[in-house]
Design a protein around this motif. Structure first.
Motif, PDB file in Angstrom:
ATOM      1  N   HIS A  68      47.846  32.243  45.779  1.00 29.23           N
ATOM      2  CA  HIS A  68      46.422  32.279  45.485  1.00 29.23           C
ATOM      3  C   HIS A  68      45.383  31.670  46.642  1.00 29.23           C
ATOM      4  O   HIS A  68      45.896  30.578  47.111  1.00 29.23           O
ATOM      5  CB  HIS A  68      46.063  31.915  44.369  1.00 29.23           C
ATOM      6  CG  HIS A  68      46.654  32.651  42.998  1.00 29.23           C
ATOM      7  ND1 HIS A  68      47.723  32.589  42.598  1.00 29.23           N
ATOM      8  CD2 HIS A  68      45.937  33.765  42.221  1.00 29.23           C
ATOM      9  CE1 HIS A  68      47.831  33.440  41.667  1.00 29.23           C
ATOM     10  NE2 HIS A  68      46.632  34.026  41.383  1.00 29.23           N
ATOM     11  N   GLY A 127      41.838  41.076  40.192  1.00 26.74           N
ATOM     12  CA  GLY A 127      42.417  40.391  39.449  1.00 26.74           C
ATOM     13  C   GLY A 127      42.051  38.928  39.474  1.00 26.74           C
ATOM     14  O   GLY A 127      42.959  38.215  39.155  1.00 26.74           O
ATOM     15  N   GLU A 129      40.829  35.035  38.785  1.00 17.31           N
ATOM     16  CA  GLU A 129      40.581  33.914  37.901  1.00 17.31           C
ATOM     17  C   GLU A 129      39.537  33.087  38.157  1.00 17.31           C
ATOM     18  O   GLU A 129      39.236  32.478  39.249  1.00 17.31           O
ATOM     19  CB  GLU A 129      42.085  33.319  37.702  1.00 17.31           C
ATOM     20  CG  GLU A 129      43.359  34.019  37.326  1.00 17.31           C
ATOM     21  CD  GLU A 129      44.411  33.164  37.446  1.00 17.31           C
ATOM     22  OE1 GLU A 129      44.522  32.314  37.874  1.00 17.31           O
ATOM     23  OE2 GLU A 129      45.533  33.611  36.601  1.00 17.31           O
ATOM     24  N   THR A 140      40.644  28.741  32.186  1.00 19.28           N
ATOM     25  CA  THR A 140      40.521  29.716  33.029  1.00 19.28           C
ATOM     26  C   THR A 140      40.326  31.029  32.428  1.00 19.28           C
ATOM     27  O   THR A 140      40.944  31.053  31.374  1.00 19.28           O
ATOM     28  CB  THR A 140      41.811  29.575  33.651  1.00 19.28           C
ATOM     29  OG1 THR A 140      42.137  28.400  34.393  1.00 19.28           O
ATOM     30  CG2 THR A 140      42.018  30.757  34.766  1.00 19.28           C
ATOM     31  N   VAL A 141      39.463  31.905  32.914  1.00 20.46           N
ATOM     32  CA  VAL A 141      39.000  33.030  32.387  1.00 20.46           C
ATOM     33  C   VAL A 141      39.380  34.200  33.249  1.00 20.46           C
ATOM     34  O   VAL A 141      39.088  34.357  34.686  1.00 20.46           O
ATOM     35  CB  VAL A 141      37.657  33.053  32.176  1.00 20.46           C
ATOM     36  CG1 VAL A 141      37.101  34.542  31.575  1.00 20.46           C
ATOM     37  CG2 VAL A 141      37.124  32.255  31.316  1.00 20.46           C
ATOM     38  N   HIS A 142      40.149  35.241  33.100  1.00 20.26           N
ATOM     39  CA  HIS A 142      40.570  36.288  33.851  1.00 20.26           C
ATOM     40  C   HIS A 142      39.351  37.270  34.088  1.00 20.26           C
ATOM     41  O   HIS A 142      38.459  37.117  33.073  1.00 20.26           O
ATOM     42  CB  HIS A 142      41.670  37.210  33.195  1.00 20.26           C
ATOM     43  CG  HIS A 142      42.225  38.253  34.245  1.00 20.26           C
ATOM     44  ND1 HIS A 142      41.813  39.561  34.614  1.00 20.26           N
ATOM     45  CD2 HIS A 142      43.214  38.023  34.943  1.00 20.26           C
ATOM     46  CE1 HIS A 142      42.340  40.156  35.019  1.00 20.26           C
ATOM     47  NE2 HIS A 142      43.456  39.191  35.685  1.00 20.26           N
ATOM     48  N   ALA A 143      39.163  37.998  35.236  1.00 23.19           N
ATOM     49  CA  ALA A 143      38.128  38.629  35.514  1.00 23.19           C
ATOM     50  C   ALA A 143      37.938  40.002  34.541  1.00 23.19           C
ATOM     51  O   ALA A 143      36.466  40.122  34.311  1.00 23.19           O
ATOM     52  CB  ALA A 143      38.293  39.439  36.876  1.00 23.19           C
ATOM     53  N   ASP A 144      38.936  40.293  33.818  1.00 19.64           N
ATOM     54  CA  ASP A 144      38.661  41.512  32.830  1.00 19.64           C
ATOM     55  C   ASP A 144      37.770  40.810  31.765  1.00 19.64           C
ATOM     56  O   ASP A 144      37.264  41.646  31.087  1.00 19.64           O
ATOM     57  CB  ASP A 144      40.091  41.807  32.184  1.00 19.64           C
ATOM     58  CG  ASP A 144      40.566  42.689  33.316  1.00 19.64           C
ATOM     59  OD1 ASP A 144      40.031  43.203  34.189  1.00 19.64           O
ATOM     60  OD2 ASP A 144      42.020  42.956  33.049  1.00 19.64           O
ATOM     61  N   ASP A 145      37.709  39.508  31.399  1.00 23.80           N
ATOM     62  CA  ASP A 145      36.986  38.854  30.416  1.00 23.80           C
ATOM     63  C   ASP A 145      35.808  38.199  30.835  1.00 23.80           C
ATOM     64  O   ASP A 145      34.971  37.417  30.135  1.00 23.80           O
ATOM     65  CB  ASP A 145      37.689  37.840  29.661  1.00 23.80           C
ATOM     66  CG  ASP A 145      39.232  38.533  29.058  1.00 23.80           C
ATOM     67  OD1 ASP A 145      38.865  39.686  28.650  1.00 23.80           O
ATOM     68  OD2 ASP A 145      40.231  37.933  29.383  1.00 23.80           O
ATOM     69  N   ARG A 165      40.070  31.859  41.823  1.00 20.57           N
ATOM     70  CA  ARG A 165      41.155  32.136  42.262  1.00 20.57           C
ATOM     71  C   ARG A 165      41.548  33.339  42.580  1.00 20.57           C
ATOM     72  O   ARG A 165      41.634  34.347  41.577  1.00 20.57           O
ATOM     73  CB  ARG A 165      42.505  31.536  41.360  1.00 20.57           C
ATOM     74  CG  ARG A 165      42.255  29.883  41.181  1.00 20.57           C
ATOM     75  CD  ARG A 165      43.418  29.243  40.093  1.00 20.57           C
ATOM     76  NE  ARG A 165      44.809  29.826  40.522  1.00 20.57           N
ATOM     77  CZ  ARG A 165      45.415  29.329  41.027  1.00 20.57           C
ATOM     78  NH1 ARG A 165      45.372  28.378  41.928  1.00 20.57           N
ATOM     79  NH2 ARG A 165      46.740  29.742  41.075  1.00 20.57           N
ATOM     80  N   ARG A 201      44.305  48.318  41.210  1.00 18.27           N
ATOM     81  CA  ARG A 201      43.129  48.500  40.435  1.00 18.27           C
ATOM     82  C   ARG A 201      42.109  48.715  41.072  1.00 18.27           C
ATOM     83  O   ARG A 201      42.056  48.607  42.130  1.00 18.27           O
ATOM     84  CB  ARG A 201      43.276  46.634  40.027  1.00 18.27           C
ATOM     85  CG  ARG A 201      44.288  46.181  39.038  1.00 18.27           C
ATOM     86  CD  ARG A 201      44.333  44.801  38.862  1.00 18.27           C
ATOM     87  NE  ARG A 201      43.271  44.175  38.319  1.00 18.27           N
ATOM     88  CZ  ARG A 201      42.804  43.935  37.084  1.00 18.27           C
ATOM     89  NH1 ARG A 201      43.894  43.901  36.270  1.00 18.27           N
ATOM     90  NH2 ARG A 201      41.620  43.242  36.665  1.00 18.27           N
TER      91      ARG A 201
END
Length: 264
Positions: A68, A127, A129, A140-145, A165, A201
């Motif tokens: 990363h 994707g 983080e 940590t939050v993923h891009a989808d959320d 990240r 993606r």
């Protein structure tokens, strides 16, 4: 116009900033200022107090951590543009003008969650983080959320986005944009990324209340099918005097096909 009067506070560290936010919930965080200050000058936003985090050095810079890239939220668009990051340098070249790119920050843009901003589509396609710190510690939050609505992100009051990240093992990426000629914001922007495992993606920005994944495109490309049309329903999109919802839906199809074609 001139902004309404406000108090000015400055933080030199993340801990200092979080302490200030805990003590005064009315504080509005300002980084590069290229989103907040124009709104304040037009009196569309009238925060009673500002917390300037520009001087927080621990939130600046780009480093490599295994598979990363770690990017400080206070890293400027200009620094992103000159970096070896996947996709984001191309996207940064579309942001504003040289003045905006030299002062505006990647974290400020992402946390602001403007529906016409460029970075959210790239973050979803990559994707990314998001590392967020608050009174309860780090999460940590993923891009989808991350992107939850118009100007609404997962960063809660009293929290700071400190770093992002980014996967460093992508194979190829592309960003295609139809921009407004005056503001340079995206009328529509489409980001597509082929990841290390060969999967693709994709996401779009500018057309709806927030950036969204293009799952129909992903499914087709990952099944080695041609790029379909009708990737998004115009009924789910925004329409204004710059572009109707139907035209935005058409642009998503056109820009997605261009971006996929550039992956090779």
């Amino acid at each position: 116009m001139y902004p309404a009067s406000f108090e000015y506070h400055k933080a030199e560290s993340v801990d200092q900033a979080l302490a200030a936010l805990a003590e005064n919930p009315d504080l509005k965080v300002i980084a590069g200022g290229h989103s907040l200050l124009p709104a304040m000058k037009l009196r569309l936003a009238q925060p009673p107090a500002l917390l300037d985090i520009w001087g927080i050095q621990e939130m600046k810079g780009i480093t490599r951590d295994g598979d990363h890239w770690v990017v400080g939220a206070m890293t400027t668009h200009a620094d992103v543009l000159r970096s070896d990051l996947p996709l984001f340098p191309e996207v940064a070249g579309w942001v504003g003008d040289p003045m905006v790119r030299n002062r505006g920050t990647i974290g400020g843009s992402l946390a602001h969650a403007d529906p016409s901003a460029d970075y959210p589509a790239a973050a979803l396609a990559l994707g990314v983080e998001f590392v967020i710190r608050g009174p309860g510690g780090e999460r940590t939050v993923h891009a989808d959320d991350m992107f939850q609505g118009m100007f609404e992100s997962a960063v809660q009051p009293g929290e700071l986005l400190t770093h992002i990240r980014i996967p460093a093992t992508t194979q190829a990426s592309a960003y295609e944009k139809f921009r407004h000629p005056a503001s340079h914001y995206a009328v529509v922007g489409v980001a597509v990324v082929r990841h290390a495992d060969g999967s693709v993606r994709a996401a779009y920005t500018g057309a709806a209340e927030k950036a969204h994944r293009l799952t129909k495109l992903e499914d087709a490309v990952n099944a080695s099918q041609s790029v379909p049309t009708g990737l998004v329903d115009a009924g789910d999109l925004l329409g204004d005097r710059f572009a109707s919802a139907e035209y935005r839906a058409h642009l998503v199809d056109v820009l997605a096909a261009r971006a996929v074609g550039r992956l090779g």
